[in-house]
Write an enzyme that holds these catalytic residues in place. Structure first.
Site, PDB file in Angstrom:
ATOM      1  N   ARG A 197       0.835  -1.208   0.000  1.00 55.54           N
ATOM      2  CA  ARG A 197       0.000   0.000   0.000  1.00 55.54           C
ATOM      3  C   ARG A 197       0.866   1.252   0.000  1.00 55.54           C
ATOM      4  O   ARG A 197       1.704   1.435   0.872  1.00 55.54           O
ATOM      5  CB  ARG A 197      -0.938   0.006   1.207  1.00 55.54           C
ATOM      6  CG  ARG A 197      -1.869  -1.187   1.145  1.00 55.54           C
ATOM      7  CD  ARG A 197      -3.099  -1.012   1.980  1.00 55.54           C
ATOM      8  NE  ARG A 197      -3.926  -2.208   1.836  1.00 55.54           N
ATOM      9  CZ  ARG A 197      -5.087  -2.377   2.421  1.00 55.54           C
ATOM     10  NH1 ARG A 197      -5.575  -1.437   3.195  1.00 55.54           N
ATOM     11  NH2 ARG A 197      -5.777  -3.490   2.229  1.00 55.54           N
ATOM     12  N   GLU A 199       0.492   4.144   0.893  1.00 52.64           N
ATOM     13  CA  GLU A 199       0.042   5.208   1.786  1.00 52.64           C
ATOM     14  C   GLU A 199       1.249   6.065   2.138  1.00 52.64           C
ATOM     15  O   GLU A 199       2.254   5.552   2.615  1.00 52.64           O
ATOM     16  CB  GLU A 199      -0.573   4.595   3.056  1.00 52.64           C
ATOM     17  CG  GLU A 199      -1.908   3.951   2.759  1.00 52.64           C
ATOM     18  CD  GLU A 199      -2.301   2.832   3.708  1.00 52.64           C
ATOM     19  OE1 GLU A 199      -3.500   2.648   3.905  1.00 52.64           O
ATOM     20  OE2 GLU A 199      -1.421   2.129   4.234  1.00 52.64           O
ATOM     21  N   ARG A 205       1.170   2.689  12.872  1.00 51.15           N
ATOM     22  CA  ARG A 205       0.400   1.475  12.634  1.00 51.15           C
ATOM     23  C   ARG A 205       0.206   1.137  11.159  1.00 51.15           C
ATOM     24  O   ARG A 205      -0.642   0.353  10.796  1.00 51.15           O
ATOM     25  CB  ARG A 205      -0.944   1.571  13.350  1.00 51.15           C
ATOM     26  CG  ARG A 205      -1.627   2.854  13.046  1.00 51.15           C
ATOM     27  CD  ARG A 205      -2.924   2.984  13.759  1.00 51.15           C
ATOM     28  NE  ARG A 205      -3.775   3.800  12.915  1.00 51.15           N
ATOM     29  CZ  ARG A 205      -5.075   3.631  12.784  1.00 51.15           C
ATOM     30  NH1 ARG A 205      -5.681   2.706  13.430  1.00 51.15           N
ATOM     31  NH2 ARG A 205      -5.762   4.420  12.011  1.00 51.15           N
ATOM     32  N   HIS A 206       1.003   1.782  10.314  1.00 52.34           N
ATOM     33  CA  HIS A 206       0.956   1.456   8.886  1.00 52.34           C
ATOM     34  C   HIS A 206       2.338   1.104   8.363  1.00 52.34           C
ATOM     35  O   HIS A 206       3.315   1.782   8.684  1.00 52.34           O
ATOM     36  CB  HIS A 206       0.436   2.647   8.073  1.00 52.34           C
ATOM     37  CG  HIS A 206      -1.014   2.904   8.246  1.00 52.34           C
ATOM     38  ND1 HIS A 206      -1.490   3.786   9.175  1.00 52.34           N
ATOM     39  CD2 HIS A 206      -2.104   2.381   7.619  1.00 52.34           C
ATOM     40  CE1 HIS A 206      -2.820   3.804   9.106  1.00 52.34           C
ATOM     41  NE2 HIS A 206      -3.220   2.959   8.170  1.00 52.34           N
ATOM     42  N   GLU A 342      -7.647  -1.325  15.013  1.00 58.79           N
ATOM     43  CA  GLU A 342      -8.274  -2.181  13.993  1.00 58.79           C
ATOM     44  C   GLU A 342      -7.294  -3.271  13.590  1.00 58.79           C
ATOM     45  O   GLU A 342      -6.195  -2.979  13.132  1.00 58.79           O
ATOM     46  CB  GLU A 342      -8.652  -1.357  12.757  1.00 58.79           C
ATOM     47  CG  GLU A 342      -9.208  -2.244  11.649  1.00 58.79           C
ATOM     48  CD  GLU A 342      -9.349  -1.542  10.289  1.00 58.79           C
ATOM     49  OE1 GLU A 342      -9.645  -0.329  10.257  1.00 58.79           O
ATOM     50  OE2 GLU A 342      -9.165  -2.233   9.276  1.00 58.79           O
ATOM     51  N   SER A 345     -10.725  -6.262   8.914  1.00 56.03           N
ATOM     52  CA  SER A 345     -11.972  -5.780   8.311  1.00 56.03           C
ATOM     53  C   SER A 345     -12.554  -6.906   7.487  1.00 56.03           C
ATOM     54  O   SER A 345     -11.813  -7.694   6.901  1.00 56.03           O
ATOM     55  CB  SER A 345     -11.710  -4.614   7.356  1.00 56.03           C
ATOM     56  OG  SER A 345     -11.512  -3.427   8.058  1.00 56.03           O
ATOM     57  N   ARG A 393      -0.631  -5.910  12.764  1.00 59.59           N
ATOM     58  CA  ARG A 393      -1.559  -5.236  13.689  1.00 59.59           C
ATOM     59  C   ARG A 393      -1.908  -6.148  14.868  1.00 59.59           C
ATOM     60  O   ARG A 393      -1.959  -5.708  16.013  1.00 59.59           O
ATOM     61  CB  ARG A 393      -2.848  -4.858  12.968  1.00 59.59           C
ATOM     62  CG  ARG A 393      -2.685  -3.781  11.921  1.00 59.59           C
ATOM     63  CD  ARG A 393      -2.798  -2.399  12.552  1.00 59.59           C
ATOM     64  NE  ARG A 393      -2.653  -1.362  11.559  1.00 59.59           N
ATOM     65  CZ  ARG A 393      -3.662  -0.764  10.943  1.00 59.59           C
ATOM     66  NH1 ARG A 393      -4.910  -1.110  11.224  1.00 59.59           N
ATOM     67  NH2 ARG A 393      -3.450   0.178  10.060  1.00 59.59           N
TER      68      ARG A 393
HETATM   69  P1  ATP Z   1      -6.636   1.507   8.244  1.00 64.82           P
HETATM   70  O1  ATP Z   1      -7.992   2.152   8.109  1.00 64.82           O
HETATM   71  O2  ATP Z   1      -6.268   1.198   9.656  1.00 64.82           O
HETATM   72  O3  ATP Z   1      -5.566   2.207   7.482  1.00 64.82           O
HETATM   73  P2  ATP Z   1      -7.701  -0.271   6.295  1.00 64.82           P
HETATM   74  O4  ATP Z   1      -9.111  -0.287   6.745  1.00 64.82           O
HETATM   75  O5  ATP Z   1      -7.320   0.574   5.144  1.00 64.82           O
HETATM   76  O6  ATP Z   1      -6.747   0.049   7.539  1.00 64.82           O
HETATM   77  P3  ATP Z   1      -8.112  -2.914   5.277  1.00 64.82           P
HETATM   78  O7  ATP Z   1      -8.222  -2.609   3.844  1.00 64.82           O
HETATM   79  O8  ATP Z   1      -9.333  -3.119   6.059  1.00 64.82           O
HETATM   80  O9  ATP Z   1      -7.229  -1.776   5.987  1.00 64.82           O
HETATM   81  O10 ATP Z   1      -7.085  -4.152   5.432  1.00 64.82           O
HETATM   82  C1  ATP Z   1      -7.349  -5.276   6.240  1.00 64.82           C
HETATM   83  C2  ATP Z   1      -6.413  -5.303   7.429  1.00 64.82           C
HETATM   84  O11 ATP Z   1      -5.055  -5.262   7.015  1.00 64.82           O
HETATM   85  C3  ATP Z   1      -6.556  -4.109   8.362  1.00 64.82           C
HETATM   86  O12 ATP Z   1      -7.594  -4.311   9.276  1.00 64.82           O
HETATM   87  C4  ATP Z   1      -5.197  -4.072   9.023  1.00 64.82           C
HETATM   88  O13 ATP Z   1      -5.134  -5.033  10.066  1.00 64.82           O
HETATM   89  C5  ATP Z   1      -4.264  -4.528   7.921  1.00 64.82           C
HETATM   90  N1  ATP Z   1      -3.649  -3.380   7.219  1.00 64.82           N
HETATM   91  C6  ATP Z   1      -4.187  -2.656   6.246  1.00 64.82           C
HETATM   92  N2  ATP Z   1      -3.352  -1.706   5.804  1.00 64.82           N
HETATM   93  C7  ATP Z   1      -2.233  -1.831   6.533  1.00 64.82           C
HETATM   94  C8  ATP Z   1      -0.988  -1.142   6.560  1.00 64.82           C
HETATM   95  N3  ATP Z   1      -0.732  -0.133   5.737  1.00 64.82           N
HETATM   96  N4  ATP Z   1      -0.045  -1.567   7.449  1.00 64.82           N
HETATM   97  C9  ATP Z   1      -0.293  -2.590   8.268  1.00 64.82           C
HETATM   98  N5  ATP Z   1      -1.445  -3.279   8.301  1.00 64.82           N
HETATM   99  C10 ATP Z   1      -2.411  -2.903   7.446  1.00 64.82           C
HETATM  100 MG    MG Z   2     -10.265  -1.801   7.390  1.00 69.10          MG
END
Ligand code: ATP
Ligand code: MG
Length: 419
Positions: A197, A199, A205-206, A342, A345, A393
């Site tokens: 990702r 981001e 936490r990312h 979180e 999801s 996470r």
């Molecule tokens: P957040 O809102 O916390 O950025 P997200 O809702 O975008 O996360 P999801 O698409 O729901 O993330 O991805 C499923 C799971 O993968 C998340 O619940 C989280 O545990 C993990 N995850 C997602 N993006 C990341 C990241 N950039 N780094 C670490 N873990 C991640």
């Molecule tokens: Mg999510």
């Protein structure tokens, strides 16, 4: 006689005794070997000047007397020296001089010779082993989906672009679309996979490369079927770590509490109300912010609850592939939060072709970009749902780590592409 191999992390010579500590894969604590010059002068001379970091194998056996608190005592017959470091250690492995986070991340592969740092990585491996164990026992089939893809599932802004011969492609940010396509032929699948990702933000936490435990199951009645799988999986992992890694948890100073199922469920609307009562402002129709998640974590902690689901997210905050409830405002989407973070999801997906096309359009996406995916919904797609559980996470929450970077040896974040 046995041979154990590892690295010297400490060496002290007191008079005629050399005491070495060697980190090995066998124990959490180092192996302690005392060599006395009056017993074995040759061995003593071999050992006494070895630099910290030397790779050695010890031939010997466990000492019948175990007096050292620092590790398992061995009686050595011989020590073979395999490699001496050519430079002094860039980080203090005994942990007396705490390193800055940056140094800690750069030299993590060395720091994990330290029993405490090592425990995190061992527990990480155990988490994945437990996840596989659970899912295999439940009849889920392990699948692999492509990591080089033509379109993203979670929106264009967070995609890493790669050159793919004459065209452009992206690194997969989630196996979402592919695991759904597999629901045409399997009813239970899972994949343990990296997510990429792009981001741009630097948070605690990312990561830009992280790992997920992804599950999809078919022939469901509602998202509750999926939540059941997820809560039982997470409880199996957490309770399994408590049971199988007590020494590692103790080294880390973590007192983890076992989880029992079912987990508490609250509706998104309820969560918003609880948060507004605490004076937080929650923008209409959006996902919960990090601060809101944390605050909800402390509200739930007061109720003695560490792991809980938030259900019925606003459709506006959900991915296009989630099923919308009749009135159209909420999606059959849930989050699983653990200690205010979180960790997963998931939800029920839209399996009806026409509705799915409608959802894509409502989200401003073009159905033609998703043709290969949409086609799969024409050949007998059952109702299905699933989730993505973030490995880092989950570890972060379980081990009370305040930075996600500590859950992995090699970090990929906004500024790190090496080591
Ligand atoms: P957040 O809102 O916390 O950025 P997200 O809702 O975008 O996360 P999801 O698409 O729901 O993330 O991805 C499923 C799971 O993968 C998340 O619940 C989280 O545990 C993990 N995850 C997602 N993006 C990341 C990241 N950039 N780094 C670490 N873990 C991640
Ligand atoms: Mg999510």
């Amino acid at each position: 006689m046995v041979r154990i191999c590892g690295w010297i992390v400490r060496l002290k010579v007191v008079g005629r005794v050399a005491i070495t500590e060697v980190v090995t894969d066998l124990y959490n604590k180092p192996v302690v070997v005392a060599v006395k010059s009056d017993r074995d002068l040759e061995l003593f001379s071999k050992v006494k000047d070895l630099p910290i970091g030397t790779a050695v194998c010890i031939d010997g056996e466990v000492s019948p007397e175990q007096r050292s608190k620092r590790g398992v005592e061995y009686l050595a017959k011989d020590i073979r020296i395999y490699a001496k470091p050519s430079e002094s250690m860039p980080v203090d492995l005994v942990g007396k001089v705490p390193a800055l986070l940056d140094t800690r991340i750069k030299y993590r592969y060395l720091l994990i010779r330290n029993p405490v740092e090592r425990s995190i990585i061992k527990i990480r491996a155990l988490v994945l082993k437990l996840a596989r164990e659970f899912l295999e026992n439940r009849g889920f089939i392990e699948v692999h989906t492509p990591k080089i893809v033509a379109a993203g599932a979670e929106g264009g802004a967070t995609l890493f672009q790669v050159k793919y011969f004459e065209s452009n492609a992206y690194l997969s940010q989630s196996p979402q679309l592919y695991k759904q396509m597999l629901m045409t032929s399997f009813s239970k699948v899972y994949e343990i996979t990296p997510y990429f990702r792009a981001e741009k933000f630097n948070t605690k936490r990312h990561l830009n490369e992280s790992w997920g435990i992804d599950v999809e199951q078919g022939f469901i009645d509602s998202e509750e079927d999926v939540m059941k799988t997820l809560e039982e999986l997470v409880a199996y992992i957490v309770n399994g770590v408590i049971e199988r890694a007590p020494e590692e948890l103790e080294l880390l100073g973590v007192e983890a509490r076992p989880l029992s199922t079912p987990f508490k469920r609250i509706d998104f609307r309820e969560a918003v109300e609880l948060l507004m009562n605490r004076g937080l402002e929650i923008p209409e129709g959006e996902d919960l912010s990090e601060a809101a998640e944390r605050e909800l974590g402390s509200i739930m902690a007061e109720k003695n609850c560490e792991a809980y689901f938030i259900k019925k997210f606003p459709w506006t905050s959900a991915g296009f592939y989630y099923m919308r409830d009749e009135e159209g405002f909420t999606a059959r989407k849930f989050d699983l939060d653990y200690k205010g973070l979180e960790v997963a999801s998931g939800g029920q997906r839209e399996h009806r072709y026409e509705k799915l096309v409608e959802s894509l359009k409502l989200k401003g996406l073009s159905p033609s970009d998703f043709e290969y995916y949409l086609e799969a919904f024409k050949y007998g797609m059952p109702p299905h749902g699933g989730f993505g559980l973030g490995v880092e996470r989950l570890l972060m929450s379980l081990l009370n780590l305040d930075n996600i970077r500590l859950t992995t040896v090699f970090v990929r974040d906004r500024t790190r592409l090496t080591p």
